[in-house]
Design an enzyme around this catalytic site. Sequence first.
Site, PDB file in Angstrom:
ATOM      1  N   SER A   1       0.491  -1.721  -0.008  1.00 30.15           N
ATOM      2  CA  SER A   1       0.214  -0.248  -0.031  1.00 30.15           C
ATOM      3  C   SER A   1       0.951   1.278  -0.150  1.00 30.15           C
ATOM      4  O   SER A   1       1.346   1.480   1.173  1.00 30.15           O
ATOM      5  CB  SER A   1      -0.457   0.280   1.313  1.00 30.15           C
ATOM      6  OG  SER A   1      -1.436   1.348   1.106  1.00 30.15           O
TER       7      SER A   1
ATOM      8  N   HIS B   1      -1.025  -1.373  -4.930  1.00 25.85           N
ATOM      9  CA  HIS B   1      -2.134  -0.987  -3.782  1.00 25.85           C
ATOM     10  C   HIS B   1      -2.583   0.635  -3.964  1.00 25.85           C
ATOM     11  O   HIS B   1      -1.761   1.187  -2.668  1.00 25.85           O
ATOM     12  CB  HIS B   1      -3.000  -1.499  -2.334  1.00 25.85           C
ATOM     13  CG  HIS B   1      -3.937  -1.809  -1.691  1.00 25.85           C
ATOM     14  ND1 HIS B   1      -4.583  -2.064  -2.346  1.00 25.85           N
ATOM     15  CD2 HIS B   1      -4.317  -0.558  -0.648  1.00 25.85           C
ATOM     16  CE1 HIS B   1      -6.064  -1.581  -1.355  1.00 25.85           C
ATOM     17  NE2 HIS B   1      -5.587  -1.241  -0.457  1.00 25.85           N
TER      18      HIS B   1
ATOM     19  N   ASP C   1      -5.060   3.636  -2.164  1.00 26.84           N
ATOM     20  CA  ASP C   1      -5.733   3.734  -1.006  1.00 26.84           C
ATOM     21  C   ASP C   1      -6.159   5.552  -1.413  1.00 26.84           C
ATOM     22  O   ASP C   1      -5.819   6.325  -0.649  1.00 26.84           O
ATOM     23  CB  ASP C   1      -5.911   3.778   0.359  1.00 26.84           C
ATOM     24  CG  ASP C   1      -5.256   2.354   0.852  1.00 26.84           C
ATOM     25  OD1 ASP C   1      -6.311   1.681   0.781  1.00 26.84           O
ATOM     26  OD2 ASP C   1      -4.035   2.091   1.251  1.00 26.84           O
TER      27      ASP C   1
ATOM     28  N   MET D   1     -11.584  -5.885   4.866  1.00 28.07           N
ATOM     29  CA  MET D   1     -10.840  -4.825   5.480  1.00 28.07           C
ATOM     30  C   MET D   1     -11.077  -5.132   6.267  1.00 28.07           C
ATOM     31  O   MET D   1     -12.155  -5.862   7.462  1.00 28.07           O
ATOM     32  CB  MET D   1     -11.933  -3.635   5.765  1.00 28.07           C
ATOM     33  CG  MET D   1     -11.716  -2.514   4.330  1.00 28.07           C
ATOM     34  SD  MET D   1     -10.234  -2.220   3.681  1.00 28.07           S
ATOM     35  CE  MET D   1      -9.778  -1.642   4.778  1.00 28.07           C
TER      36      MET D   1
ATOM     37  N   HIS E   1      -8.131   0.634  -4.317  1.00 24.70           N
ATOM     38  CA  HIS E   1      -8.875   0.560  -3.515  1.00 24.70           C
ATOM     39  C   HIS E   1     -10.212   2.368  -3.023  1.00 24.70           C
ATOM     40  O   HIS E   1      -9.532   3.151  -2.794  1.00 24.70           O
ATOM     41  CB  HIS E   1      -8.272   0.810  -2.089  1.00 24.70           C
ATOM     42  CG  HIS E   1      -9.243   0.207  -0.587  1.00 24.70           C
ATOM     43  ND1 HIS E   1      -8.712  -0.427   0.401  1.00 24.70           N
ATOM     44  CD2 HIS E   1     -10.297  -0.108  -0.664  1.00 24.70           C
ATOM     45  CE1 HIS E   1      -9.623  -0.400   1.360  1.00 24.70           C
ATOM     46  NE2 HIS E   1     -10.764   0.040   0.775  1.00 24.70           N
TER      47      HIS E   1
ATOM     48  N   MET F   1      -8.902   8.558  -0.404  1.00 24.77           N
ATOM     49  CA  MET F   1      -9.797   8.827   0.788  1.00 24.77           C
ATOM     50  C   MET F   1     -10.144  10.070   0.307  1.00 24.77           C
ATOM     51  O   MET F   1      -9.117  11.044   0.201  1.00 24.77           O
ATOM     52  CB  MET F   1      -9.299   8.877   2.156  1.00 24.77           C
ATOM     53  CG  MET F   1      -8.302   6.851   2.076  1.00 24.77           C
ATOM     54  SD  MET F   1      -7.787   7.263   3.715  1.00 24.77           S
ATOM     55  CE  MET F   1      -6.429   5.156   3.695  1.00 24.77           C
TER      56      MET F   1
ATOM     57  N   MET G   1     -11.967   4.674  -0.986  1.00 23.86           N
ATOM     58  CA  MET G   1     -13.178   4.398  -0.057  1.00 23.86           C
ATOM     59  C   MET G   1     -12.833   6.123   0.578  1.00 23.86           C
ATOM     60  O   MET G   1     -12.870   7.278   0.854  1.00 23.86           O
ATOM     61  CB  MET G   1     -12.079   4.565   1.602  1.00 23.86           C
ATOM     62  CG  MET G   1     -11.110   2.943   1.537  1.00 23.86           C
ATOM     63  SD  MET G   1      -9.398   2.898   2.828  1.00 23.86           S
ATOM     64  CE  MET G   1      -8.659   2.968   0.959  1.00 23.86           C
TER      65      MET G   1
ATOM     66  N   ASP H   1      -6.668  -6.406   3.874  1.00 21.16           N
ATOM     67  CA  ASP H   1      -6.430  -4.625   4.175  1.00 21.16           C
ATOM     68  C   ASP H   1      -6.730  -4.468   5.234  1.00 21.16           C
ATOM     69  O   ASP H   1      -7.381  -4.491   5.961  1.00 21.16           O
ATOM     70  CB  ASP H   1      -7.423  -4.591   2.640  1.00 21.16           C
ATOM     71  CG  ASP H   1      -6.467  -2.658   2.837  1.00 21.16           C
ATOM     72  OD1 ASP H   1      -5.578  -2.852   3.730  1.00 21.16           O
ATOM     73  OD2 ASP H   1      -6.488  -1.687   2.044  1.00 21.16           O
ATOM     74  N   GLY H   2      -5.412  -4.187   5.792  1.00 18.40           N
ATOM     75  CA  GLY H   2      -4.932  -3.575   7.378  1.00 18.40           C
ATOM     76  C   GLY H   2      -4.931  -4.170   8.335  1.00 18.40           C
ATOM     77  O   GLY H   2      -5.149  -5.765   8.385  1.00 18.40           O
TER      78      GLY H   2
ATOM     79  N   PHE I   1      -6.218   4.871   8.102  1.00 14.20           N
ATOM     80  CA  PHE I   1      -5.082   4.890   8.144  1.00 14.20           C
ATOM     81  C   PHE I   1      -4.698   3.274   8.471  1.00 14.20           C
ATOM     82  O   PHE I   1      -5.123   3.209   8.893  1.00 14.20           O
ATOM     83  CB  PHE I   1      -5.404   5.480   9.752  1.00 14.20           C
ATOM     84  CG  PHE I   1      -6.150   6.769  10.286  1.00 14.20           C
ATOM     85  CD1 PHE I   1      -5.624   8.290   9.838  1.00 14.20           C
ATOM     86  CD2 PHE I   1      -7.663   6.731  10.694  1.00 14.20           C
ATOM     87  CE1 PHE I   1      -6.155   8.729  10.046  1.00 14.20           C
ATOM     88  CE2 PHE I   1      -8.579   8.223  10.239  1.00 14.20           C
ATOM     89  CZ  PHE I   1      -7.889   8.807  10.242  1.00 14.20           C
TER      90      PHE I   1
HETATM   91  C1  DX5 Z   1      -6.906   1.426   5.526  1.00 12.35           C
HETATM   92  C2  DX5 Z   1      -5.909   1.601   4.068  1.00 12.35           C
HETATM   93  C3  DX5 Z   1      -4.666   0.146   3.507  1.00 12.35           C
HETATM   94  C4  DX5 Z   1      -3.785   0.727   4.616  1.00 12.35           C
HETATM   95  C5  DX5 Z   1      -3.353  -0.599   5.552  1.00 12.35           C
HETATM   96  O1  DX5 Z   1      -7.531   2.298   4.958  1.00 12.35           O
HETATM   97  O2  DX5 Z   1      -7.333   0.790   2.980  1.00 12.35           O
HETATM   98  O3  DX5 Z   1      -4.523  -0.486   2.632  1.00 12.35           O
HETATM   99  O4  DX5 Z   1      -2.903   1.466   3.984  1.00 12.35           O
HETATM  100  O5  DX5 Z   1      -2.176  -0.192   5.768  1.00 12.35           O
HETATM  101  P1  DX5 Z   1      -1.662  -1.208   6.761  1.00 12.35           P
HETATM  102  O6  DX5 Z   1      -0.820  -2.105   6.410  1.00 12.35           O
HETATM  103  O7  DX5 Z   1      -0.274  -0.520   7.535  1.00 12.35           O
HETATM  104  O8  DX5 Z   1      -2.802  -1.475   7.781  1.00 12.35           O
HETATM  105 ZN    ZN Z   2      -6.102  -0.212   1.229  1.00 10.38          ZN
END
Ligand code: DX5
Ligand code: ZN
Length: 216
Positions: free
Chosen positions: A8, A33, A35, A137, A66, A37, A68, A175-176, A143
């Site tokens: 990510s 990946h 993200d 998730m 992804h 947001m 969000m 993911d996470g 975050f």
């Molecule tokens: C969180 C994201 C993730 C995040 C994962 O909302 O969707 O992709 O970057 O980070 P880690 O691997 O540090 O949990």
């Molecule tokens: Zn993600």
Amino acid sequence: MKRIVSPSMLSADFGHLADAVHMIDASAAEWIHIDVMDGVFVPNISFGFPVLKAIRAASAKFIDTHLMIVHPERYVKRFVDAGADLVTVHYEAVDDPHAVVESIHACGVRAGISIKPATPVTVLQRLLPVLDLVLVMSVEPGFGGQSFIEGSVDKVRSLRRMIDKGGFPVQIEIDGGVSVANASELWQAGCDVLVAGSAVFGAENPEGEILKILNA
Ligand code: DX5
Ligand code: ZN
């Protein structure tokens, strides 16, 4: 089953994005990946089209996007034009998931649906025949660097059963909070794709960490 690691970019050093992309390109990770947001669907804002375009231009890898964001259906074509190979939207963010999946496919890329930790996998049953990927998730989206929510492994196992029972060619991505510590359990539970942000970019040797996750 083929294993894929998707680092990510959220955890990369944004002052040296190109270095992060080159590291991933030289690594065993097949995907990147991204993200996105919006500060509305999640309480954080990351980046959008211009950054995705720059990453696309710098990388030969598969771009795993992804979203969000609220109203993701409004932006599908723009994310595809910016370089997405897979567009994943949140089940909780759309009124008509089937219509969004159709519009993603109409743009010529793969379609994914993501579910938050509190959303049960059963909501996906009717969507599996049209999906390419489900993103589970394992933290509340918003975050990087959070702790893995343990119940997520059972969600993956149930989803794996649903997918295998129907014979659908749907990948499971998680993911996470993913790291070398839980990667083996996640592959065994039936994940096809592991996203890792802080575990990769926080490591002394990110390329080596990707390999460790892949071979866990
Ligand atoms: C969180 C994201 C993730 C995040 C994962 O909302 O969707 O992709 O970057 O980070 P880690 O691997 O540090 O949990
Ligand atoms: Zn993600």
